[in-house]
Write an enzyme that holds these catalytic residues in place. Structure first.
Site, short mmCIF file in Angstrom:
data_model
loop_
_atom_site.label_atom_id
_atom_site.label_comp_id
_atom_site.label_asym_id
_atom_site.label_seq_id
_atom_site.Cartn_x
_atom_site.Cartn_y
_atom_site.Cartn_z
N GLU A 192 32.84 35.71 55.09
CA GLU A 192 32.50 36.30 53.79
C GLU A 192 31.20 35.75 53.23
OE1 GLU A 192 32.46 37.07 49.44
OE2 GLU A 192 32.40 35.15 50.46
N ASP A 222 36.13 30.95 55.20
CA ASP A 222 34.86 30.25 55.44
C ASP A 222 34.33 29.69 54.13
OD1 ASP A 222 34.44 32.98 54.62
OD2 ASP A 222 32.30 32.76 55.09
N1 LIG Z 1 33.45 34.03 46.01
C1 LIG Z 1 32.70 35.12 46.47
C2 LIG Z 1 31.34 34.69 46.95
O1 LIG Z 1 30.97 33.56 46.76
N2 LIG Z 1 30.63 35.59 47.58
C3 LIG Z 1 29.32 35.36 48.06
C4 LIG Z 1 29.02 36.43 49.06
C5 LIG Z 1 27.77 36.30 49.84
C6 LIG Z 1 27.10 35.20 50.20
N3 LIG Z 1 26.05 35.61 50.97
C7 LIG Z 1 26.11 36.88 51.06
N4 LIG Z 1 27.16 37.30 50.39
C8 LIG Z 1 28.33 35.38 46.92
O2 LIG Z 1 27.29 34.70 47.04
O3 LIG Z 1 28.56 36.05 45.90
ZN LIG Z 2 31.53 31.96 47.86
ZN LIG Z 3 34.55 33.41 47.81
#
Ligand SMILES: NCC(=O)N[C@@H](Cc1c[nH]cn1)C(=O)O
Ligand SMILES: [Zn+2]
Ligand SMILES: [Zn+2]
Length: 526
Positions: free
Chosen positions: A215, A150
């Protein structure tokens, strides 16, 4: 061919002992057929022979650069935005697309149902999680690879120079949403596997895959799948190592291996003053406006220097030891280049390198993200929004438990709301994931460092990361194994932002890095 030669020479310089053997492999390779085939013996039994495979793989990867770009273009064209239910079908399409690719390389795959999420009282089906297995040789090490399919939302009107869901190559960079976070790295694994096949070599390890499509929206349903289903079913029984490529180098030139992440505690602060939006000329001056309340509340959270105002929030942060303090001094990080790359006038903490790193990695930070229901589109819209939702998050650090942080925030917001004395309705909800750290002295990290030196001819920095991948700690607990983050992209890739990109170099050398990592891990004892 020239670049291939240069790289091959560099590779040979890394390990002069096997130089002659490598040269002979390379020479034959120029007529582009698989050589030094040793598929009947495993690399563990004959590590020196196996060392001959990598130059062929590197050449194969260089030769297939265009097809790797093409596949990334296909993946980027699927707008798998997890945060907006209107793209839910695209998320499912993305997972199915990737399932097809894993099947093509010979993996057995399953789409696992993870149930529903509740959005504004409605039950919405979550995209399935793609689970795969490739290889089942008890003599080989097994690596579990996690990635996400995603992406964050993106509109050209946000300020992109090109269409976000069309991969565009310019100046050695591939621009497009998901190019670096995380479609490029996920495809990198696929290409590394393909490269082994392409040169006629057996994969030196068994692989297990967990690819999700939620994610960026809190990995809903994934922990339950891993802990309550896959673990009892024995999915992790034979897993020896876990690897994730979903973060970035610290800067733009030096590779990193990452052993820590901050967690995230994300909040939705909702205030309602009326059951619909109201004409500000007709109703202005007669109602207590929700937006006015929200701005007041959001302004209580953090001061202008970034100090979080929530009472007690810093109490559980691990104290800084002298040893840890020293670690920051040796990290290669150019704060001026970092400042320049984002176009900021001045960095926090007077731009001090150690302070900047500590505030990215080991101290919590609070960011205000946006307001749903606000008239954010261009033009002079004159409504009083009836309901607004303020969004903010706290990046949490080791020792800070999400439940404890959520309680502190709820108590603080409720107290401030009571003091504010508004008649409007306020609700606050949260969604959190824990911070993670790992032992970087583990042989797994040394194997990844050897692979990195082979590709980039430099010692990687052992870094931590300010972002969050909530499932990392779950994978660590579910497998009981060492977890490692192996970033593909550069520090200026602008994940989540306008004009997200991955450098062609990082993408292609990253594929080689993954192939070399699989090879290095195959040599570790079980
Ligand atoms: N590449 C990892 C990432 O971008 N993770 C997100 C996870 C997230 C977003 N909203 C809730 N968790 C991040 O923003 O770190
Ligand atoms: Zn991300
Ligand atoms: Zn990511």
């Amino acid at each position: 061919m020239t670049s291939c030669l240069i790289r091959s020479v560099k590779y040979i310089c890394n390990d002069i002992k096997f130089a002659a053997a490598r040269v002979s492999c390379l020479t034959k390779n120029y007529i582009n057929r698989p050589v030094c085939r040793i598929s009947s013996v495993t690399p563990k039994e004959h590590p020196k022979m196996a060392d001959r495979i990598l130059p062929q793989i590197f050449k194969y990867v260089d030769d297939n650069t265009e097809s790797y770009k093409q596949l990334l273009k296909e993946a980027v064209a699927i707008p798998s935005v997890s945060s907006d239910v209107k793209y839910r079908k695209e998320c499912v399409r993305m997972v199915e697309w990737m399932q097809g690719k894993l099947k093509e390389v010979g993996a057995t795959t399953e789409l696992r149902d993870v149930g529903y999420q509740t959005i504004a009282g409605e039950q919405v089906k979550l995209p399935p999680v793609l689970v795969g297995v490739l290889g089942n040789d008890s003599k080989k090490n097994t690596i579990c690879i996690y990635g996400h399919l995603d992406v964050q939302p993106a509109l050209k009107s946000d300020g992109w120079e090109t269409e976000p869901f069309e991969l565009v190559e310019r100046d050695g960079k591939l621009f497009g949403r998901g190019s670096t976070d995380d479609k490029g790295p996920v495809l990198g694994w696929l290409h590394a596997i393909n490269a082994y096949k392409g040169v006629g070599e057996e994969l030196p390890v068994n692989l297990k895959f967990v690819f999700e499509c939620m994610e960026e929206s809190g990995s809903e349903g994934l922990d339950e799948l891993l802990l309550e289903k896959l673990k009892p079913e024995g999915f992790f029984k034979d897993v020896d190592y876990v690897c994730i490529s979903d973060n970035y180098w610290l800067g733009t030139t030096k590779p990193c291996i990452t052993y820590g992440l901050r967690g995230i505690s994300y909040y939705f602060l909702e205030i309602e003053c009326a059951k619909m939006d109201l004409h500000s000329g007709v109703y202005g001056g007669t109602v207590h406006e929700a937006m006015t309340d929200l701005i007041h509340m959001m302004n209580q959270l953090v001061d202008k220097n970034g100090r979080i105002q929530v009472t007690g929030i810093y109490d559980s942060v691990a104290p800084l030891t002298e040893n840890e303090k020293k670690l920051y001094t040796t990290i290669d990080f150019d704060t001026e280049a970092y400042r320049h790359s984002i176009g900021a006038t001045k960095l926090a903490h007077n731009g001090d390198k150690e302070q900047i790193l500590m505030h990215r990695w080991r101290y919590p930070s609070l960011s205000l993200h946006g307001i749903e229901g606000a008239a954010f589109q261009p033009g002079a819209k004159t409504v009083i929004p009836g309901k607004v939702i303020g969004k903010f998050s706290i990046r949490i650090v080791p020792n800070q438990e999400p439940e404890e942080v959520e309680k502190l925030v709820f108590d603080y917001v409720n107290k401030k709301w009571a003091e504010h004395g508004s008649p409007n309705k306020m609700t606050i909800t949260a969604q959190s994931g824990r911070a993670w750290t790992e032992n970087p002295d583990h042989p797994h990290y040394q194997a990844a460092a050897r692979a990195t030196r082979l590709i980039y001819l430099t010692e990687p920095d052992m870094s931590r990361e300010g972002g969050s991948i909530p499932v990392t700690i779950t994978l660590q607990e579910a497998s009981g194994r060492n977890v490692l983050l192996l970033p593909m992209g550069a520090g200026d890739d602008m994940a989540h932002s306008q004009n997200e990109k991955i450098n062609v170099r990082n993408y292609i050398e990253g594929i080689k890095l993954f192939a070399a990592y699989l090879h290095e891990v195959s040599k570790l004892s079980k």
